[in-house]
Design a protein around this motif. Structure first.
Motif, PDB file in Angstrom:
ATOM      1  N   PHE A  34       1.271  -1.645  -0.160  1.00  0.00           N
ATOM      2  CA  PHE A  34      -0.326  -0.283   0.001  1.00  0.00           C
ATOM      3  C   PHE A  34       0.429   1.446   0.110  1.00  0.00           C
ATOM      4  O   PHE A  34       0.076   2.217  -0.632  1.00  0.00           O
ATOM      5  CB  PHE A  34      -0.558   0.222   1.654  1.00  0.00           C
ATOM      6  N   LEU A  35       2.127   0.996   0.966  1.00  0.00           N
ATOM      7  CA  LEU A  35       2.713   2.672   0.959  1.00  0.00           C
ATOM      8  C   LEU A  35       3.228   2.582  -0.973  1.00  0.00           C
ATOM      9  O   LEU A  35       3.789   4.154  -0.807  1.00  0.00           O
ATOM     10  CB  LEU A  35       3.155   2.425   1.643  1.00  0.00           C
ATOM     11  N   LYS A  36       3.718   1.817  -0.847  1.00  0.00           N
ATOM     12  CA  LYS A  36       4.526   1.388  -2.092  1.00  0.00           C
ATOM     13  C   LYS A  36       3.694   2.332  -3.174  1.00  0.00           C
ATOM     14  O   LYS A  36       4.308   3.118  -4.214  1.00  0.00           O
ATOM     15  CB  LYS A  36       5.561   0.641  -2.748  1.00  0.00           C
ATOM     16  N   GLY A  37       2.376   2.004  -3.140  1.00  0.00           N
ATOM     17  CA  GLY A  37       0.991   2.490  -4.451  1.00  0.00           C
ATOM     18  C   GLY A  37       0.876   4.436  -3.705  1.00  0.00           C
ATOM     19  O   GLY A  37       0.816   4.644  -4.525  1.00  0.00           O
ATOM     20  N   PHE A  42       0.787  10.454  -2.605  1.00  0.00           N
ATOM     21  CA  PHE A  42       0.817  11.923  -1.738  1.00  0.00           C
ATOM     22  C   PHE A  42       1.452  12.705  -2.446  1.00  0.00           C
ATOM     23  O   PHE A  42       1.032  13.714  -2.028  1.00  0.00           O
ATOM     24  CB  PHE A  42       1.103  10.401  -0.440  1.00  0.00           C
ATOM     25  N   ALA A  43       2.791  12.363  -2.702  1.00  0.00           N
ATOM     26  CA  ALA A  43       3.863  12.860  -3.370  1.00  0.00           C
ATOM     27  C   ALA A  43       3.573  14.193  -4.423  1.00  0.00           C
ATOM     28  O   ALA A  43       3.776  15.468  -4.178  1.00  0.00           O
ATOM     29  CB  ALA A  43       5.058  12.441  -3.711  1.00  0.00           C
ATOM     30  N   PHE A  45       0.395  14.873  -4.618  1.00  0.00           N
ATOM     31  CA  PHE A  45      -0.759  16.014  -3.998  1.00  0.00           C
ATOM     32  C   PHE A  45      -0.665  16.790  -3.119  1.00  0.00           C
ATOM     33  O   PHE A  45      -0.396  17.976  -2.810  1.00  0.00           O
ATOM     34  CB  PHE A  45      -2.226  14.952  -3.094  1.00  0.00           C
ATOM     35  N   VAL A  46       1.070  16.539  -2.443  1.00  0.00           N
ATOM     36  CA  VAL A  46       1.654  17.654  -1.326  1.00  0.00           C
ATOM     37  C   VAL A  46       2.279  18.751  -2.444  1.00  0.00           C
ATOM     38  O   VAL A  46       2.330  19.585  -1.838  1.00  0.00           O
ATOM     39  CB  VAL A  46       2.812  16.952  -0.442  1.00  0.00           C
ATOM     40  N   GLY A  47       2.761  18.125  -3.551  1.00  0.00           N
ATOM     41  CA  GLY A  47       3.847  19.170  -4.265  1.00  0.00           C
ATOM     42  C   GLY A  47       2.842  20.059  -5.546  1.00  0.00           C
ATOM     43  O   GLY A  47       2.874  21.500  -4.869  1.00  0.00           O
ATOM     44  N   LEU A  48       0.956  19.468  -5.118  1.00  0.00           N
ATOM     45  CA  LEU A  48       0.450  20.850  -6.174  1.00  0.00           C
ATOM     46  C   LEU A  48      -0.385  21.896  -4.583  1.00  0.00           C
ATOM     47  O   LEU A  48      -0.081  22.985  -5.264  1.00  0.00           O
ATOM     48  CB  LEU A  48      -0.630  19.475  -6.595  1.00  0.00           C
ATOM     49  N   LEU A  49      -0.630  20.920  -3.497  1.00  0.00           N
ATOM     50  CA  LEU A  49      -0.782  21.539  -2.725  1.00  0.00           C
ATOM     51  C   LEU A  49       0.387  22.605  -1.940  1.00  0.00           C
ATOM     52  O   LEU A  49       0.316  24.078  -2.028  1.00  0.00           O
ATOM     53  CB  LEU A  49      -0.978  21.381  -1.271  1.00  0.00           C
ATOM     54  N   ALA A  50       1.299  22.306  -1.943  1.00  0.00           N
ATOM     55  CA  ALA A  50       2.958  23.262  -2.216  1.00  0.00           C
ATOM     56  C   ALA A  50       2.950  24.522  -3.437  1.00  0.00           C
ATOM     57  O   ALA A  50       2.849  25.791  -2.934  1.00  0.00           O
ATOM     58  CB  ALA A  50       3.967  22.311  -1.992  1.00  0.00           C
ATOM     59  N   VAL A  51       2.169  24.148  -4.824  1.00  0.00           N
ATOM     60  CA  VAL A  51       2.464  24.877  -5.180  1.00  0.00           C
ATOM     61  C   VAL A  51       1.075  25.892  -5.336  1.00  0.00           C
ATOM     62  O   VAL A  51       1.583  27.273  -5.518  1.00  0.00           O
ATOM     63  CB  VAL A  51       2.503  24.364  -6.644  1.00  0.00           C
TER      64      VAL A  51
END
Length: 81
Positions: A34-37, A42-43, A45-51
Motif C-alpha cells: 500500500f505504501l509503495k502505491g 501522496f507526493a 498531492f503534497v506538491g500540488l498543495l505546495a504550489v
C-alpha cells in the motif's frame, strides 16, 4: 483526553497488525505494498498543495506591498496638510 486514548489504541493496533504471523495479523507485506502505491500519489498531492500555497503567498506579499505603499501615500498626504 479521549482523542489521545483513541490514538494510542489505533497505534497499538497498527503495530499488532504489522507484526509477523506468529505474533500478530501479518499485514506487514500488505502495508508495504500500500505504501509503495500510495507514496507517489501522496507526493503529487503534497506538491500540488505546495504550489497552491506558494501562489497564495506571492499574492499576499504583493497585496501587502500595495497596502504599505497606499499607507505611505496617505501618511505623506496628511503630513503635507
Amino acid at each position: 483526553m479521549v482523542a489521545m486514548i483513541v490514538g494510542i489504541v489505533l497505534i497499538a493496533f497498527c503495530v499488532f497488525a504489522c507484526l509477523p504471523a506468529d505474533l500478530g495479523l501479518a499485514w506487514g507485506s500488505a502495508v508495504i505494498s500500500f505504501l509503495k502505491g500510495f507514496a507517489p500519489v501522496f507526493a503529487a498531492f503534497v506538491g500540488l498543495l505546495a504550489v497552491f500555497i506558494g501562489f497564495a503567498d506571492l499574492k499576499d506579499k504583493k497585496e501587502a506591498k500595495r497596502e504599505e505603499l497606499e499607507a505611505r501615500k496617505q501618511e505623506e498626504a496628511r503630513s503635507k496638510q
